[in-house]
Write a protein that holds these residues in place. Structure first.
Motif: not given
Length: 475
Positions: A211-212, A232-233, A247-248, A294-296
């Motif tokens: 999904s990413l 973040k995901y 990696m992120s 995810l806005t937070y």
């Protein structure tokens, strides 16, 4: 009206949860008050293709202030690329500039790991000196991963791409494993409090990563928002046994490079994300998962990114300024010698430099401070122009600049500085020249040139698709 103002304040200015809002105003937020906030947010909320633990999908609220910050960051990145590309690639300054940006990123890694590596040692590691220990080995691997992004940023960001990154960050030539096949069991990475996970259960990883990849390829939001969400995901999933934080960061950089900003964006200091306070990050994760919003995360981290890349653009401007200063004050010894050399034959010896016309006293107040136009007769074979335009030397320009500031209270310091060095009648100047001279952003340069037009120093003329500015004769 007051309720609407609260909705705007706790969305546009502070994207707070209900609990945070209560703490901020000092009393419990009523259902009606919170509904005003959520109703306002709903106008700008979009579902994402990203899945969280099965059927749940995440969303983001792209309220106007957030979208404006995203656009601002993209503009700054474009300016960073533009400033970088203006550096001379033949004299080593461009490579030195890249090295300075790389050091900034690597120092964030060193700080996160509490590694004992000083800047001198870091420079040697970047120059391919063999690492002494595991900490240095990790830095070398990270450098190799960044190089991979720089050289392959046009590739799709998919499983193959992150696989290549992971081989480099781990330092192995061929992976014998990929996604983790067990849950992360240490207390810092696998806790479940009020249904909030520090990492995804391993059986969900492949579905969530797919999904990413779909989101990265097809998500119709800005590049910056996409990079932040992917960062973040990825950390929420933690798909690998190790190096998930590094990696992120690499994936966020790859997205910025891939979607329009090119290889130099790999040198932006996104690594500053690694050194935020742990309790700050944990509170954000709790809000994201509790609300599937995810806005937070994006709201506070977009400000962190803005501050980080401001440092990158400042560094680019400093390097350009040093090059400009070097070029501006450098004496062309060859030309100087040619002008003053003894003539080779009698015919040239008889040639003289003479004024084009006599300068009348009423036209120039101080003839000692102004260099007159002069006619050059065959001084350089094949020269397509036969006059030298009038210029002011630097000392005279400085005196004129100071005089302008003392005589005209409306002119600003940067405007006086530019005009004092760009006031030749019949010449045309551009906003880009102002930007380079004063070392400011485009919008500041444009506003300043327009102000000089209003003050009567220049007139404005459109040539093709751009505007140019020519000095107006002043008495």
């Amino acid at each position: 009206m007051a309720n609407k103002d609260i909705a705007i304040e706790y969305t546009e200015e502070k994207y707070f949860s209900r609990n945070e809002m209560s703490k901020n105003i000092g009393f419990p937020v009523s259902d009606l008050m919170w509904k005003k906030v959520t109703d306002y947010r709903e106008t700008f909320t979009f579902p994402l293709s990203l899945k969280w633990l099965g059927t749940k999908k995440l969303n983001i609220c792209l309220y106007p202030t957030l979208s404006s910050k995203s656009k601002k960051i993209e503009n700054i990145i474009d300016l960073f690329i533009e400033e970088s590309n203006q550096l001379d690639k033949t004299n080593g300054s461009f490579q030195h500039f890249k090295l300075s940006n790389l050091k900034k990123s690597l120092l964030e890694i060193i700080r996160k790991d509490h590694a004992d590596i000083d800047e001198a040692r870091l420079t040697k590691l970047i120059a391919s000196e063999n690492p002494f220990d595991q900490q240095e080995d990790k830095l070398v691997n990270y450098i190799n991963a960044l190089k991979y992004i720089e050289e392959n940023y046009k590739n799709d960001i998919d499983e193959n791409f992150i696989g290549e990154l992971y081989t480099r960050i781990t330092g192995v030539s061929e992976l014998t494993y990929f996604y983790r096949d067990r849950d992360i069991t240490n207390s810092n990475s696998m806790s479940l409090i009020s249904r909030v996970y520090d990492s995804a259960p391993f059986e969900y990883i492949e579905e969530m990563m797919n999904s990413l990849f779909d989101f990265v390829k097809n998500g119709s939001i800005s590049v910056i928002e996409k990079a932040l969400i992917a960062y973040k995901y990825f950390l929420m999933v933690k798909p690998f046994r190790d190096f998930n934080e590094e990696m992120s960061i690499l994936i966020a950089k790859a997205i910025i490079c891939h979607f329009g900003h090119g290889e130099l964006a790999a040198y932006l200091n996104v690594e500053s994300f690694l050194n935020q306070k742990e309790d700050f990050d944990k509170k954000i994760s709790n809000e994201v998962q509790a609300n599937c919003d995810l806005t937070y995360f994006v709201a506070p981290y977009i400000d962190i990114l803005l501050n980080s890349i401001d440092e990158n653009i400042d560094l680019a401007k400093e390097y350009n300024y040093q090059e400009f200063k070097k070029d501006f004050y450098q004496i062309d010894e060859t030309s100087h010698k040619e002008i003053n050399a003894e003539p080779m034959n009698e015919e040239i010896k008889e040639e003289k430099v003479q004024p084009v016309e006599e300068t009348k006293p009423e036209e120039v107040k101080n003839t000692e401070e102004v260099t007159q136009s002069v006619k050059v007769v065959n001084s350089t074979e094949g020269l397509a122009i036969n006059f030298i335009p009038p210029v002011l030397d630097e000392k005279v320009a400085q005196r004129l600049e100071q005089n302008l500031l003392e005589m005209d209270v409306l002119i600003k310091k940067g405007e006086a500085k530019f005009y004092a060095r760009h006031c030749t009648l019949g010449m045309y100047y551009t906003i880009d020249q102002y930007k380079k001279c004063i070392r400011c952003v485009y919008e500041t340069a444009r506003t300043s040139m327009e102000h000089l037009v209003q003050l009567g120093y220049y007139s404005k003329k459109q040539v093709g698709k751009k505007f140019v500015y020519t000095p107006v004769e002043r008495k």
